[in-house]
Design a protein around this motif. Structure first.
Motif, PDB file in Angstrom:
ATOM      1  N   ASN A  82       0.774  -1.192   0.041  1.00 47.13           N
ATOM      2  CA  ASN A  82      -0.106  -0.110   0.120  1.00 47.13           C
ATOM      3  C   ASN A  82       0.927   1.160  -0.060  1.00 47.13           C
ATOM      4  O   ASN A  82       0.230   2.396   0.255  1.00 47.13           O
ATOM      5  CB  ASN A  82      -1.025  -0.013   1.054  1.00 47.13           C
ATOM      6  CG  ASN A  82      -0.225   0.066   2.529  1.00 47.13           C
ATOM      7  OD1 ASN A  82       0.949   0.068   2.608  1.00 47.13           O
ATOM      8  ND2 ASN A  82      -1.023  -0.196   3.539  1.00 47.13           N
ATOM      9  N   THR A  83       2.077   1.309  -0.478  1.00 47.58           N
ATOM     10  CA  THR A  83       2.913   2.473  -0.494  1.00 47.58           C
ATOM     11  C   THR A  83       2.661   3.089  -1.677  1.00 47.58           C
ATOM     12  O   THR A  83       2.736   2.537  -2.878  1.00 47.58           O
ATOM     13  CB  THR A  83       4.455   2.157  -0.498  1.00 47.58           C
ATOM     14  OG1 THR A  83       4.831   1.308   0.978  1.00 47.58           O
ATOM     15  CG2 THR A  83       5.268   3.131  -0.518  1.00 47.58           C
ATOM     16  N   LEU A  84       2.145   4.128  -1.687  1.00 41.32           N
ATOM     17  CA  LEU A  84       1.948   5.150  -2.750  1.00 41.32           C
ATOM     18  C   LEU A  84       3.054   5.583  -3.409  1.00 41.32           C
ATOM     19  O   LEU A  84       4.084   5.725  -2.780  1.00 41.32           O
ATOM     20  CB  LEU A  84       0.879   6.531  -2.174  1.00 41.32           C
ATOM     21  CG  LEU A  84      -0.274   5.913  -1.776  1.00 41.32           C
ATOM     22  CD1 LEU A  84      -0.935   7.321  -1.098  1.00 41.32           C
ATOM     23  CD2 LEU A  84      -1.623   5.718  -2.828  1.00 41.32           C
ATOM     24  N   LEU A  85       3.158   5.928  -4.744  1.00 42.67           N
ATOM     25  CA  LEU A  85       4.313   6.360  -5.501  1.00 42.67           C
ATOM     26  C   LEU A  85       4.786   7.591  -4.841  1.00 42.67           C
ATOM     27  O   LEU A  85       5.748   7.872  -4.713  1.00 42.67           O
ATOM     28  CB  LEU A  85       3.972   6.401  -6.918  1.00 42.67           C
ATOM     29  CG  LEU A  85       5.290   7.144  -7.833  1.00 42.67           C
ATOM     30  CD1 LEU A  85       6.381   6.156  -7.760  1.00 42.67           C
ATOM     31  CD2 LEU A  85       4.698   7.402  -9.205  1.00 42.67           C
ATOM     32  N   VAL A  86       4.044   8.486  -4.364  1.00 49.49           N
ATOM     33  CA  VAL A  86       4.017   9.754  -4.017  1.00 49.49           C
ATOM     34  C   VAL A  86       4.979   9.614  -2.279  1.00 49.49           C
ATOM     35  O   VAL A  86       6.024  10.199  -2.223  1.00 49.49           O
ATOM     36  CB  VAL A  86       3.001  10.779  -3.622  1.00 49.49           C
ATOM     37  CG1 VAL A  86       2.098  10.400  -2.636  1.00 49.49           C
ATOM     38  CG2 VAL A  86       3.602  12.066  -3.318  1.00 49.49           C
ATOM     39  N   CYS A  94      -0.445  10.436  -5.927  1.00 49.25           N
ATOM     40  CA  CYS A  94      -1.170   9.745  -4.705  1.00 49.25           C
ATOM     41  C   CYS A  94      -2.184   8.812  -5.089  1.00 49.25           C
ATOM     42  O   CYS A  94      -2.829   8.336  -4.370  1.00 49.25           O
ATOM     43  CB  CYS A  94      -1.775  10.939  -4.091  1.00 49.25           C
ATOM     44  SG  CYS A  94      -3.324  11.719  -4.991  1.00 49.25           S
ATOM     45  N   THR A  95      -2.429   8.677  -6.479  1.00 51.35           N
ATOM     46  CA  THR A  95      -3.249   7.711  -6.871  1.00 51.35           C
ATOM     47  C   THR A  95      -2.580   6.353  -7.617  1.00 51.35           C
ATOM     48  O   THR A  95      -3.086   6.199  -8.625  1.00 51.35           O
ATOM     49  CB  THR A  95      -4.355   8.462  -7.782  1.00 51.35           C
ATOM     50  OG1 THR A  95      -4.817   9.743  -6.939  1.00 51.35           O
ATOM     51  CG2 THR A  95      -5.712   7.630  -7.675  1.00 51.35           C
ATOM     52  N   MET A  96      -1.616   6.194  -7.375  1.00 52.37           N
ATOM     53  CA  MET A  96      -0.834   5.060  -7.962  1.00 52.37           C
ATOM     54  C   MET A  96      -0.077   4.154  -6.888  1.00 52.37           C
ATOM     55  O   MET A  96       0.559   5.265  -6.155  1.00 52.37           O
ATOM     56  CB  MET A  96      -0.070   5.661  -8.972  1.00 52.37           C
ATOM     57  CG  MET A  96       0.697   4.747  -9.746  1.00 52.37           C
ATOM     58  SD  MET A  96       1.525   5.383 -11.308  1.00 52.37           S
ATOM     59  CE  MET A  96       2.602   3.860 -11.868  1.00 52.37           C
ATOM     60  N   PHE A  97       0.195   3.281  -6.764  1.00 49.60           N
ATOM     61  CA  PHE A  97       1.196   2.668  -5.881  1.00 49.60           C
ATOM     62  C   PHE A  97       2.677   2.575  -6.468  1.00 49.60           C
ATOM     63  O   PHE A  97       2.917   2.163  -7.634  1.00 49.60           O
ATOM     64  CB  PHE A  97       0.670   1.154  -5.609  1.00 49.60           C
ATOM     65  CG  PHE A  97      -0.653   1.019  -4.821  1.00 49.60           C
ATOM     66  CD1 PHE A  97      -0.689   1.579  -3.587  1.00 49.60           C
ATOM     67  CD2 PHE A  97      -1.950   0.542  -5.293  1.00 49.60           C
ATOM     68  CE1 PHE A  97      -1.939   1.575  -2.953  1.00 49.60           C
ATOM     69  CE2 PHE A  97      -2.994   0.463  -4.774  1.00 49.60           C
ATOM     70  CZ  PHE A  97      -3.235   1.169  -3.465  1.00 49.60           C
ATOM     71  N   ALA A  98       3.547   2.722  -5.597  1.00 54.85           N
ATOM     72  CA  ALA A  98       4.786   2.553  -5.967  1.00 54.85           C
ATOM     73  C   ALA A  98       5.292   1.135  -6.585  1.00 54.85           C
ATOM     74  O   ALA A  98       6.049   1.307  -7.789  1.00 54.85           O
ATOM     75  CB  ALA A  98       5.840   2.602  -4.794  1.00 54.85           C
TER      76      ALA A  98
END
Ligand SMILES: Cc1cc2nc3c(=O)[nH]c(=O)nc-3n(C[C@H](O)[C@H](O)[C@H](O)COP(=O)(O)OP(=O)(O)OC[C@H]3O[C@@H](n4cnc5c(N)ncnc54)[C@H](O)[C@@H]3O)c2cc1C
Ligand code: FES
Ligand code: FES
Lengths: 262, 161
Positions: free
Chosen positions: B20-24, B60-64
């Protein structure tokens, strides 16, 4: 967000195997699901990313049928259907904003079936077929009310088939904050019939305005709609507008869509 | 934890991230690239816009984990090689396209994505493209003027509605 594992399959077969787990959920573009997870309204133990699966992406045309992969983004649809199916391109090009369109997919939108989502109106008006990993479902049977669809657990939308209309247009009255349609209408004219799909309005979710379809089938002109209206009963009423207001908008958006159809 | 490797501003980077880590979050907390901002965290404001494989996305709307193998570009990679501001950044300064600057990283990244696909946009096209980038300060006029200037076009004296 609750914690979960994430898997990144590159084939549909691997994705389906990963989704066999009850607690797993598909992740399309994430433009609805990620905000939902942040609000802790969903708690899958595993997310299965569809974005790395090439076989779910792309658009092809065979005669009068346009097939769009379930993992195709709104942005790609807006660009690639501009010539062959401008009504659908127009719909896709006005979903959210460019960044949302670069991630969000048609399969995710149809699976989610938000009562205000745009594609369901097109799917209903055109009589599209929703293709999954196991079967083909007619649009009329697929949408089953707000956020409810014919999809089974773990079933994936692999493609959507649209019969390409002679002319079509989608007009939405935007709720200015979210830019989702307060009411949106897709009108599609074929040689032998006209389809009118309405989103955002009814408590039952997307629907076909069959009276308008019949009237427009005889005469595809705004004047054919004179005297026709939908009832405000069963229409969504909220802080943005009453049911009667939405019912009125259905008529206005339909007339504008007929005028704009090309 | 999942191991991810991606290219950020031309450099290969990797790290271990939770599902659940977001790209941001990966950009800001793991890579310490804090130029990308989080305004809303609800996919509305565009302060977090970066490019993934050339396309503007809300980080903020994409996972790393979804950026595995991708080319990511952030505001930190936008300046010219000698450290001077690039054309878009300079135009934001020249035309006062920012006040508090919170939205600016996202505005610049969106502007860069627009001008890559459409080098000479009309003012209307600029405004439409920025629909997902919210600014609480400027009233947008000077942002639009800056982007028109960056595209080498005439800058409207007072941008029309
Ligand atoms: C700011 C903003 C504005 C927006 N404006 C609009 C708008 O004007 N009109 C509009 O229609 N939409 C709008 N949207 C929603 C957007 O279109 C989403 O992209 C879409 O609703 C969901 O698609 P997705 O690919 O992102 O799916 P996700 O968010 O990844 O998934 C949504 C649901 O579908 C499931 N799913 C995903 N892909 C598949 C598949 N292939 N098969 C089966 N199930 C699947 C997921 O498990 C989940 O339950 C907006 C979103 C944002 C953030
Ligand atoms: S922080 Fe990502 S859209 Fe606002
Ligand atoms: S300059 Fe302050 S939010 Fe845009």
């Amino acid at each position: 967000m609750y914690s979960f594992d994430i898997e990144r399959p590159t084939t549909l077969a691997d994705a389906l195997a990963a989704l066999a787990d009850d607690e797993a959920q598909a992740l399309g573009g994430g433009q609805t699901l990620i905000p939902t997870l942040k609000q802790r309204l969903a708690s899958p133990s595993k997310l299965v990313c569809l974005s790395g699966i090439e076989e779910l992406k792309g658009i092809s045309r065979d005669g009068d049928t346009l097939t769009i992969g379930g993992g195709t983004t709104h942005g790609t649809i807006a660009r690639e259907t501009a010539e062959g199916f401008p009504g659908l391109a127009g719909l896709a090009s006005k979903i959210g904003d460019p960044a949302v369109r670069n991630r969000g997919t048609i399969g995710g939108s149809l699976a989610n079936n938000d009562p205000s989502a745009c594609y369901p109106a097109a799917a209903m008006a055109c009589g599209a077929t929703i293709v999954t990993n196991s079967r083909e479902i007619a649009a009329d049977d697929y949408f089953q009310g707000m956020f409810a669809t014919a999809l089974e657990e773990g079933e994936i939308i692999t493609a959507v088939k649209f019969p390409v209309p002679e002319s079509s247009a989608y007009i939405k009255f935007e709720q200015p904050a979210s830019r989702f349609p307060l009411v949106g209408v897709f009108v599609a004219k074929y040689a032998d019939r006209v389809g009118v799909g309405v989103t955002g309005a009814s408590e039952e979710g997307v629907f076909r305005w069959t009276e308008a379809e019949a009237a427009l089938g005889g005469n595809f002109a705004e004047s054919a709609l004179e005297g026709l209206s939908v009832s405000g009963d069963g229409m969504i009423g909220d802080l943005h507008g009453t049911g009667a207001y939405r019912a009125h908008l259905v008529g206005v958006m339909t007339r504008r869509a007929v005028a704009a159809a090309r | 934890m999942t191991k991810v490797t991606m290219t950020v501003n031309g450099k290969s980077v990797s790290g271990d991230v939770a599902g659940n880590t977001l790209l941001v979050e990966f950009l800001r907390s793991d890579l310490h690239l804090t130029g990308t901002h989080v305004g809303c965290d609800t996919s509305q404001c565009g302060a977090c816009v970066v490019h993934v494989n050339g396309a503007a996305v809300k980080s903020c709307t994409m996972f790393a984990a979804e950026a595995e193998g991708a080319e990511v570009a952030t505001i930190e990679g936008q300046a010219n090689a000698d450290g001077s501001l690039n054309t878009i950044q300079q135009a934001f300064q020249d035309y006062h396209g920012l006040q508090c600057g919170f939205c600016t990283p996202g505005m610049v990244m969106s502007a860069a994505a627009l001008l890559k696909d459409n080098p000479k946009p009309s003012e209307q096209e600029v405004r439409a493209y920025l629909q997902g980038n919210i600014c609480r300060c400027t009233g947008y006029h000077n942002i639009v003027r800056a982007i028109m200037a960056a595209s080498g076009q005439e800058v409207p004296a007072v941008a029309a509605e």
